[in-house]
Design an enzyme around this catalytic site. Structure first.
Site, PDB file in Angstrom:
ATOM      1  CG  HIS A 161       4.021   4.419   5.467  1.00 35.76           C
ATOM      2  ND1 HIS A 161       3.110   4.950   6.243  1.00 35.76           N
ATOM      3  CD2 HIS A 161       3.423   3.279   5.266  1.00 35.76           C
ATOM      4  CE1 HIS A 161       2.055   4.160   6.860  1.00 35.76           C
ATOM      5  NE2 HIS A 161       2.382   2.953   5.916  1.00 35.76           N
ATOM      6  CG  HIS A 188      -0.213   0.097   2.476  1.00 34.62           C
ATOM      7  ND1 HIS A 188       0.122  -0.934   3.229  1.00 34.62           N
ATOM      8  CD2 HIS A 188       0.124   1.096   3.158  1.00 34.62           C
ATOM      9  CE1 HIS A 188       0.475  -0.727   4.387  1.00 34.62           C
ATOM     10  NE2 HIS A 188       0.562   0.813   4.452  1.00 34.62           N
ATOM     11  CD  GLU A 204       3.728  -0.669   7.371  1.00 35.91           C
ATOM     12  OE1 GLU A 204       3.210   0.227   6.808  1.00 35.91           O
ATOM     13  OE2 GLU A 204       3.231  -0.978   8.303  1.00 35.91           O
TER      14      GLU A 204
END
Lengths: 140, 140
Positions: free
Chosen positions: B79, B7, B130
């Site tokens: 992010h 994502h 991440e």
């Protein structure tokens, strides 16, 4: 209207160093640099399987990412690109909804050879969004 | 090492307004808000078919995106998240390559219930990355 996330573009001050980090630290599938002088960038594609990351370094005196790197010297996420089947229809819908298209408001040919447009980041929560016309597979 | 782009997360000051823009202006497949108080955010998923956009609004007094929105009141790209098959192996490789892991350096359970870690944006061209452990399909 929008389909797949075609790519996320990250502006970087040193393309070779950035590509090495994605390859060596992250073990990513990193391509070779491609100079696109007509678009003012050199690009390295990182293939994630489902989409791609485009690492962009300025090329030439009028690079469209030069001002961004002036504001963000370490680099940063520059834009995201969604695919649309019909850029003219997308443009009409967006204008009717009050969204602003950058430049003269008309699609132009983007770095992948397809028609693209960019939406004003103030209309989308500080995020620069590119739309790229990608014909559905049956029409390619 | 890294696999799919799981994502891209966008921090927004007004989640309902942001979700409406993705739904009405962009015609995107937009889900319902989900409050994740243990992660300090309320999230709306935008499904692009190949990946997803997560629109994040702060929830509670200690939201991890509050400082970002203080610096970027209009919102912005926060992010990106890549999938890895083994977060412990990923962590070991990154540390051996000199990359810095945020917090205490150990994976923790992320918003999707899987082990995650965050890499220092100064090590990746101003981009907060991440990594999320997603077991390969055969092991799920």
């Amino acid at each position: 209207m929008i389909g797949r996330l075609n790519h996320i573009a990250i502006a970087v001050p040193d393309l070779a160093a950035a590509a090495a980090k994605y390859r060596d630290r992250l073990g990513a599938d990193v391509g070779s640099p491609q100079a696109l002088p007509e678009h003012g960038v050199t690009v390295v594609f990182v293939d994630t399987g489902n989409t791609k990351v485009e690492l962009l370094e300025p090329l030439g005196a009028d690079s469209p990412i030069a001002a961004f790197l002036d504001r963000n010297p370490a680099g940063g996420m520059h834009h995201i690109c969604f695919e649309v089947p019909d850029i003219a229809a997308a443009s009409a819908r967006l204008l009717s909804e009050g969204a602003r298209i950058l430049g003269d408001g008309r699609p132009r040919i983007g770095a992948h050879g397809n028609p693209v447009l960019f939406l004003h980041p103030k209309d989308f929560d500080g995020t620069l969004i590119e739309l790229e016309e990608i014909s559905p597979p049956g029409n390619r």
